[in-house]
Design an enzyme around this catalytic site. Structure first.
Site, PDB file in Angstrom:
ATOM      1  N   LYS A 106       0.843  -1.180   0.000  1.00  0.00           N
ATOM      2  CA  LYS A 106       0.000   0.000   0.000  1.00  0.00           C
ATOM      3  C   LYS A 106       0.888   1.243   0.000  1.00  0.00           C
ATOM      4  CE  LYS A 106      -3.885   1.940   2.698  1.00  0.00           C
ATOM      5  NZ  LYS A 106      -4.736   1.708   3.885  1.00  0.00           N
ATOM      6  N   SER A 187      -9.449   1.698   2.929  1.00  0.00           N
ATOM      7  CA  SER A 187      -8.533   2.472   2.116  1.00  0.00           C
ATOM      8  C   SER A 187      -7.467   1.627   1.430  1.00  0.00           C
ATOM      9  CB  SER A 187      -7.861   3.545   2.974  1.00  0.00           C
ATOM     10  OG  SER A 187      -7.023   2.976   3.977  1.00  0.00           O
ATOM     11  N   SER A 211     -10.105  -0.557   6.984  1.00  0.00           N
ATOM     12  CA  SER A 211      -9.386  -0.326   5.731  1.00  0.00           C
ATOM     13  C   SER A 211      -8.731  -1.560   5.128  1.00  0.00           C
ATOM     14  CB  SER A 211      -8.324   0.758   5.929  1.00  0.00           C
ATOM     15  OG  SER A 211      -8.941   1.994   6.197  1.00  0.00           O
TER      16      SER A 211
END
Length: 511
Positions: A106, A187, A211
């Site tokens: 990420k 996210s 997330s």
């Protein structure tokens, strides 16, 4: 089917057949990859090339990856050389299940290499970290190849109340590979999409509240949100040290557990949290809990307020079937449970969470920025100014930055913030923690990431696994959550559930 989607479907079929020496790389697990390495049907270089080709083909549609590592092929070649020389030239596994395997990170997980770490924002483009994030150092020690950075909700969806639902300025709008118009959630959006669409077998995400669990659920993959401090947050663009955690997203429970084994442990740069959580790490690691009878004898709670699906819907029918399956596998299912003050826990605007998070975010982010070797912005105030100066690129009209503005207006952790944290701790202690102990539960089961706020405020772990596909083909998941350190139990249950249900199927790329 529209022509662009026909083209995508055809391309996916070509890519699926593009394995080296007949090795089937699409949907490949860590075990099959290592088997390929060992029997000579696959090399790390070939695997990296496949993933790079697949990213090149699918990313214009899915927007799962922000950038790829120009050094990935060199890292892969080094892994191949290590494997050849590890046993008198024989092809054997040189360093465990992750050796030579590409990993997507990420974009808020820092690397000290040619890759950027920007949390999806142009404001941090060109910034330079002093060192790899703690979890990245562990991945490299395990022999993993850093393939690139995955797209995400910009600033981990902590910029505006409007939310971004898988969009970042640098990565664009990520799309669900099953139903392109459906929410991919966030996210850790790109990490989940990339795993689902075989753009990488292994990805890492982060979670403050939902997330990992949400995008994993809606993209039909497996995600682990570990106990707070089980994995280091050092080198991760933060929201709050009180809730942030780093965890793996893969296609199977087995694979996420292998990755979890590689990234847990003490880190002097995140000393307080990792030291406290290290007591939970079992001798022999987590793979010992991959048990097909892992549901047998487990006490599983079904709390009220989450499975609110109307009779006749796919979700209502499928979730009831799954609960019945757990019973048939020997689980003791305890229904009709109430988590005390659940409505307050789920109301982040009024339970004190937003008060605490705003102040914690400003302090944590400014500390992260000050620790960079170089950065075009050094404070939250400068990021706010950057966004104001780049309204088109940063979608200021559509998204805004109200949370940033509120956070910038805070002046540290004062009496109000301490009271908010105290309230959150009490809500957790009197809520799920008390419920689980009173009923001697091994886990609660909830749909998708519905219980993520409950787990978040207590720093508690969760695992989500694919559960089914809705009427329009949109995936949904089932999450197992528990108290701090309950990873072994959650792994046993989620693995057993996965093995008996075998729900997951490959992406459909429906419109």
């Amino acid at each position: 089917m529209p022509r662009p989607l026909l083209a995508v479907a055809a391309m996916v079929l070509v890519l699926a057949a593009a394995g080296a020496h007949g090795f089937e790389i699409e949907e490949a697990t860590l075990a099959s990859i290592q088997l390929g390495f060992n029997n000579g049907s696959l090399t790390s270089v070939e695997l990296v090339r496949f993933y790079l080709d697949r990213i090149r083909g699918l990313n214009p549609l899915l927007r799962a990856v922000i950038e790829v590592n120009p050094d990935a092929l060199r890292q892969a070649a080094r892994a191949d050389a290590e494997r050849r020389s590890s046993s008198s030239g024989k092809c054997v596994t040189a360093g465990g299940p992750l050796h030579g395997v590409p990993v997507l990170l990420k974009d808020n997980i820092a690397t000290r290499d040619a890759l950027n770490t920007t949390a999806g924002s142009f404001a941090l483009l060109g910034s330079v970290a002093r060192r790899d994030a703690g979890v990245v150092r562990r991945l490299r020690r395990a022999g993993a190849v850093v393939l690139g950075k995955a797209n995400m909700d910009e600033w981990a969806n902590f910029r505006s109340l409007a939310g971004t639902d898988g969009w970042s300025a640098r990565g664009g709008q990520a799309r669900n590979p099953y139903v392109l118009s459906a929410s991919p959630c966030g996210s850790s959006t790109g990490s989940a999409i990339a795993a689902a669409a075989s753009m990488a077998a292994v990805t890492l995400g982060t979670e403050t509240d939902g997330s990992i669990l949400c995008p994993a659920s809606l993209n039909s993959v497996v995600g682990i949100k570990p106990t707070l401090g089980l994995t280091s947050r050092a080198g991760v663009v933060p929201i709050t040290p009180r809730q942030d955690t780093v965890g793996p997203i893969c296609r199977t429970v087995t694979d996420v557990v292998h990755v979890l084994d590689a990234i847990v442990g003490y880190d002097a740069l995140d000393a307080a949290a990792t030291s406290t959580a290290s007591k939970y790490i079992p001798d022999g690691g987590y793979t010992q809990f991959l048990k097909k009878d892992g549901l047998n004898g487990k006490r599983i709670g079904i709390p009220n307020g989450f499975f609110n699906y109307a009779n006749g819907t796919v979700q209502h029918t499928v979730y009831q079937q799954h609960i019945d399956t757990m019973r048939k596998q020997g689980a003791i299912v305890v229904e009709d449970l109430d988590i005390a003050n659940l409505s307050v826990i789920l109301d982040s605007l009024n339970n004190g969470q937003e008060i605490a998070l705003a102040a914690e975010f400003k302090l944590s982010l400014n500390a992260y920025l000050s620790g960079l070797s170089y950065s075009p912005v050094r404070t939250l105030a400068e990021i706010i100014a950057f966004n104001d100066a780049h309204p088109v690129e940063e979608k200021m009209k559509e998204i805004g930055q109200i949370i940033f503005l509120v956070a910038e207006n805070t002046t540290g952790i004062g009496a109000v913030e301490r009271a908010a944290v105290s309230q959150l701790n009490k809500l957790s202690a009197d809520g799920l923690e008390k419920l689980m102990r009173e009923h001697k539960l091994d886990a609660i089961v909830t749909p998708n990431s519905a219980a993520s706020p409950v787990l978040a405020i207590g720093g508690m772990p969760g695992i989500t696994v694919p559960a089914g596909y809705g009427a329009m083909g949109v995936p949904f998941g089932l999450s197992f959550g528990g108290l701090k350190g309950y990873e072994p139990r959650l792994i046993e249950m989620s693995y057993a559930f996965e093995q008996v249900t075998t729900v997951r199927k490959t992406p459909t790329f429906l419109p």
